[in-house]
Design a protein around this motif. Structure first.
Motif, mmCIF file in Angstrom:
data_model
loop_
_atom_site.group_PDB
_atom_site.id
_atom_site.type_symbol
_atom_site.label_atom_id
_atom_site.label_comp_id
_atom_site.label_asym_id
_atom_site.label_seq_id
_atom_site.Cartn_x
_atom_site.Cartn_y
_atom_site.Cartn_z
ATOM 1 N N LEU A 144 1.054 -0.887 0.067
ATOM 2 C CA LEU A 144 0.137 -0.065 -0.013
ATOM 3 C C LEU A 144 0.770 1.193 -0.153
ATOM 4 C CD1 LEU A 144 -3.076 0.608 0.619
ATOM 5 C CD2 LEU A 144 -1.967 0.396 2.883
ATOM 6 N N THR A 145 1.988 1.137 1.179
ATOM 7 C CA THR A 145 2.873 2.432 0.514
ATOM 8 C C THR A 145 3.398 2.268 -0.043
ATOM 9 O OG1 THR A 145 3.308 1.219 3.540
ATOM 10 C CG2 THR A 145 4.496 2.873 1.986
ATOM 11 N N ARG A 146 3.923 1.469 -0.869
ATOM 12 C CA ARG A 146 5.009 1.372 -2.133
ATOM 13 C C ARG A 146 3.966 2.295 -3.113
ATOM 14 N NH1 ARG A 146 7.053 -3.330 -1.843
ATOM 15 N NH2 ARG A 146 5.589 -3.865 -3.517
ATOM 16 N N ASP A 147 2.919 1.228 -4.042
ATOM 17 C CA ASP A 147 1.618 1.950 -4.353
ATOM 18 C C ASP A 147 1.511 3.451 -4.657
ATOM 19 O OD1 ASP A 147 1.782 -0.792 -5.595
ATOM 20 O OD2 ASP A 147 -0.279 -0.858 -5.034
ATOM 21 N N MET A 148 1.460 3.872 -2.738
ATOM 22 C CA MET A 148 1.054 5.297 -2.731
ATOM 23 C C MET A 148 2.993 5.822 -3.289
ATOM 24 S SD MET A 148 -0.565 7.970 -2.262
ATOM 25 C CE MET A 148 -2.198 7.384 -1.388
ATOM 26 N N SER A 149 3.591 5.781 -2.729
ATOM 27 C CA SER A 149 5.083 6.282 -2.783
ATOM 28 C C SER A 149 5.115 6.681 -4.654
ATOM 29 C CB SER A 149 6.266 5.373 -2.768
ATOM 30 O OG SER A 149 6.062 6.362 -0.805
ATOM 31 N N THR A 150 4.529 4.953 -5.702
ATOM 32 C CA THR A 150 4.948 4.903 -7.098
ATOM 33 C C THR A 150 4.415 5.956 -7.530
ATOM 34 O OG1 THR A 150 4.101 3.145 -7.105
ATOM 35 C CG2 THR A 150 5.928 3.026 -7.366
ATOM 36 N N PHE A 151 3.066 6.419 -6.666
ATOM 37 C CA PHE A 151 1.436 7.088 -7.913
ATOM 38 C C PHE A 151 1.797 8.322 -7.890
ATOM 39 C CE2 PHE A 151 -2.375 9.509 -7.532
ATOM 40 C CZ PHE A 151 -3.325 8.871 -9.066
ATOM 41 N N ILE A 152 2.221 9.291 -6.813
ATOM 42 C CA ILE A 152 3.016 10.346 -6.484
ATOM 43 C C ILE A 152 3.797 10.759 -7.321
ATOM 44 C CG2 ILE A 152 3.637 11.887 -4.585
ATOM 45 C CD1 ILE A 152 1.828 10.895 -2.554
ATOM 46 N N LEU A 153 4.708 9.461 -7.247
ATOM 47 C CA LEU A 153 5.635 9.808 -8.620
ATOM 48 C C LEU A 153 5.499 9.763 -10.060
ATOM 49 C CD1 LEU A 153 8.910 9.840 -8.900
ATOM 50 C CD2 LEU A 153 9.449 7.953 -8.831
ATOM 51 N N SER A 154 4.992 9.414 -10.422
ATOM 52 C CA SER A 154 4.293 9.016 -11.455
ATOM 53 C C SER A 154 3.330 10.848 -12.191
ATOM 54 C CB SER A 154 3.395 8.374 -11.782
ATOM 55 O OG SER A 154 1.927 7.804 -11.408
ATOM 56 N N LEU A 155 2.372 11.052 -11.802
ATOM 57 C CA LEU A 155 2.259 12.519 -10.947
ATOM 58 C C LEU A 155 2.526 13.748 -11.444
ATOM 59 C CD1 LEU A 155 -1.121 12.312 -8.659
ATOM 60 C CD2 LEU A 155 -0.637 11.650 -10.552
ATOM 61 N N VAL A 156 3.944 13.622 -10.614
ATOM 62 C CA VAL A 156 4.543 14.946 -10.196
ATOM 63 C C VAL A 156 5.355 14.417 -11.340
ATOM 64 C CG1 VAL A 156 7.045 14.916 -9.471
ATOM 65 C CG2 VAL A 156 5.150 14.926 -7.886
ATOM 66 N N LEU A 157 5.891 13.529 -12.341
ATOM 67 C CA LEU A 157 6.577 13.302 -13.256
ATOM 68 C C LEU A 157 6.070 14.049 -14.439
ATOM 69 C CD1 LEU A 157 8.649 9.880 -13.050
ATOM 70 C CD2 LEU A 157 9.790 12.092 -13.100
ATOM 71 N N ASP A 158 4.654 13.573 -14.352
ATOM 72 C CA ASP A 158 3.794 13.646 -15.852
ATOM 73 C C ASP A 158 3.283 14.452 -15.693
ATOM 74 O OD1 ASP A 158 1.915 13.255 -17.530
ATOM 75 O OD2 ASP A 158 -0.112 13.046 -16.499
ATOM 76 N N LYS A 159 3.677 15.618 -14.572
ATOM 77 C CA LYS A 159 3.191 17.151 -14.490
ATOM 78 C C LYS A 159 4.228 17.983 -15.101
ATOM 79 C CE LYS A 159 3.407 21.414 -12.395
ATOM 80 N NZ LYS A 159 4.476 22.515 -12.184
ATOM 81 N N MET A 160 5.355 17.528 -14.125
ATOM 82 C CA MET A 160 6.848 18.055 -14.554
ATOM 83 C C MET A 160 7.436 17.836 -16.434
ATOM 84 S SD MET A 160 10.276 17.216 -12.975
ATOM 85 C CE MET A 160 11.170 16.037 -14.130
ATOM 86 N N ARG A 161 6.929 16.801 -16.348
ATOM 87 C CA ARG A 161 7.197 16.586 -18.110
ATOM 88 C C ARG A 161 5.919 17.581 -19.209
ATOM 89 N NH1 ARG A 161 12.156 14.596 -19.165
ATOM 90 N NH2 ARG A 161 11.523 15.662 -21.044
ATOM 91 N N ASN A 162 5.188 17.434 -18.651
ATOM 92 C CA ASN A 162 3.725 17.725 -19.535
ATOM 93 C C ASN A 162 3.288 16.823 -20.660
ATOM 94 O OD1 ASN A 162 3.491 20.172 -19.192
ATOM 95 N ND2 ASN A 162 5.594 20.887 -20.137
ATOM 96 N N ILE A 163 3.276 15.348 -19.696
ATOM 97 C CA ILE A 163 3.526 14.330 -20.799
ATOM 98 C C ILE A 163 2.021 13.645 -21.105
ATOM 99 C CG2 ILE A 163 3.078 11.312 -20.504
ATOM 100 C CD1 ILE A 163 5.531 11.987 -18.957
ATOM 101 N N SER A 164 0.574 13.964 -20.012
ATOM 102 C CA SER A 164 -0.688 14.533 -20.520
ATOM 103 C C SER A 164 -0.801 14.928 -20.956
ATOM 104 C CB SER A 164 -1.251 14.063 -19.262
ATOM 105 O OG SER A 164 -0.907 12.895 -19.163
ATOM 106 N N VAL A 165 -0.965 16.396 -21.340
ATOM 107 C CA VAL A 165 -1.181 17.378 -22.278
ATOM 108 C C VAL A 165 -0.494 17.193 -23.239
ATOM 109 C CG1 VAL A 165 -0.832 20.034 -22.378
ATOM 110 C CG2 VAL A 165 -0.076 19.190 -19.681
ATOM 111 N N HIS A 166 0.169 16.633 -23.780
ATOM 112 C CA HIS A 166 0.865 16.709 -25.016
ATOM 113 C C HIS A 166 0.508 15.229 -25.359
ATOM 114 C CE1 HIS A 166 4.275 19.165 -25.613
ATOM 115 N NE2 HIS A 166 4.853 18.422 -24.343
#
Ligand code: NDP
Length: 306
Positions: free
Chosen positions: A92-114
């Motif tokens: 549960l803890t690992r899933d939360m950390s990786t979910f947050i990491l993926s949101l941060v990377l997505d936001k920072m690199r504009n992946i979903s926006v593109h």
């Protein structure tokens, strides 16, 4: 003595199967099937009907099937002498950390926006040093998320109630530390428990202390957020966007303005979900300990509310 399972909004059968597999001889009732309330000492619950535990004179333990216990503690009629436990689980803890990491990377690199734009138009390039992540709540989930982000090269700060020391993470605590924590946070992540102190904490006055254009990630509870304040801050440009996984009403109603807002990104409460097979051992271990009068694991302090 028997165990009562109350599971609102989630499939009870997966929990029944997991419990029976772990402990085949157990007497288990799924609320509201017929049972004698006198027999129940241990309740495994998610979002029980408020006041229901008043019917159980011999109830000793209320066990949350999730990390949060706000769904239990928000019931003013919880019998005062029962123990409350919660889930602490590596997956549960690992899933939360990786979910947050993926949101941060997505936001920072504009992946979903593109992906959404479908045009060849690169947005301004951003890299790790451009973001300063601030995590509200440095408990089991917040600390792990902070460490995951830090080990991926991000500058990370965290805020909690009491003082903390976490390698690679700048820490702040208490009301006094909040302003300093917020003033350099460009991505704010909420991982607080929902309590009477933290309800509505994500409000205009707090957003105004962030640098202009900061981004919000709320993976804690919908009630932390004052929704109209978020919309106002997004429309004024004080916040550049928000990723929300949790909402005051779930599922989020069809007519809710968040659905259509271009700067609000919604996920349906999927940041980290308890796997019954992974946590049933701790639930049944606590049941045995209760019967043997031994100390239980993962007890929540009712006074603290988390
Ligand atoms: P913990 O109880 O382990 O940690 C809570 C943290 O919040 C602690 O660091 C605590 O400070 C801090 N805190 C509490 N109250 C305050 C306050 N008033 N001011 C400042 N800091 C405060 O919780 P978890 O990390 O296990 O879980 C956090 C929440 O995440 C859960 O309660 C749940 O609501 C949510 N969650 C969401 C999921 C999802 O899928 N979206 C999945 C699982 C959980 P201190 O350390 O000083 O006590």
């Amino acid at each position: 003595m028997s165990v009562l399972l109350i599971c609102t909004g989630r499939d009870p059968q997966v929990w029944v199967n997991a419990i029976r597999e772990q402990q085949p001889d157990i007497k288990l009732y799924v609320y509201p099937e017929a049972h004698d309330p006198q027999e129940i000492k241990y309740a495994v619950t998610w979002k029980h009907p408020k006041g229901v535990f008043n019917k159980y004179p011999n109830l000793e333990v209320i066990a949350s099937i999730g990390a949060g216990v706000d769904h239990i503690i928000s019931d003013p009629e919880i019998p005062k002498n029962t123990l409350i436990t919660r889930i602490i689980d590596e997956q549960l803890t690992r899933d939360m950390s990786t979910f947050i990491l993926s949101l941060v990377l997505d936001k920072m690199r504009n992946i979903s926006v593109h992906h959404g734009k479908k045009t060849w138009n690169p947005l301004p390039y951003q890299t790790l040093n451009d973001e300063k992540i601030g995590i509200m709540g440095l408990g089991v989930l917040g600390k792990a998320a902070a460490q995951t982000l830090s080990s991926n090269g991000f500058k990370v700060a965290g805020w909690s109630k009491s003082r903390k020391q976490i390698e690679g993470v700048s820490t702040y605590h208490g009301e006094r530390g909040l302003q300093d924590f917020l003033k350099s946070t460009s991505i704010l992540i909420c991982l607080l428990p929902l309590t009477s102190e933290t309800e509505c904490i994500l409000k205009k006055e707090l957003f105004e202390q962030l640098p202009k254009g900061a981004y919000l990630i709320n993976v804690a509870r919908g009630e932390h957020l004052v929704e109209h304040d978020l919309l106002e801050m997004l429309d004024k440009g004080q916040l550049s966007g928000a990723s929300l996984d949790v909402f005051r009403t779930e599922p989020l109603p069809e007519e809710h303005p968040f659905w259509k807002h271009p700067k609000v990104h919604i996920t349906p409460h999927i940041a980290s979900v308890t796997d019954p097979k992974k946590v049933v051992f701790q639930l049944m271990e606590n049941y045995k300990r209760m019967l043997q009068r031994k100390p239980l694991m993962n007890i929540v302090e009712l006074k603290k509310e988390y």
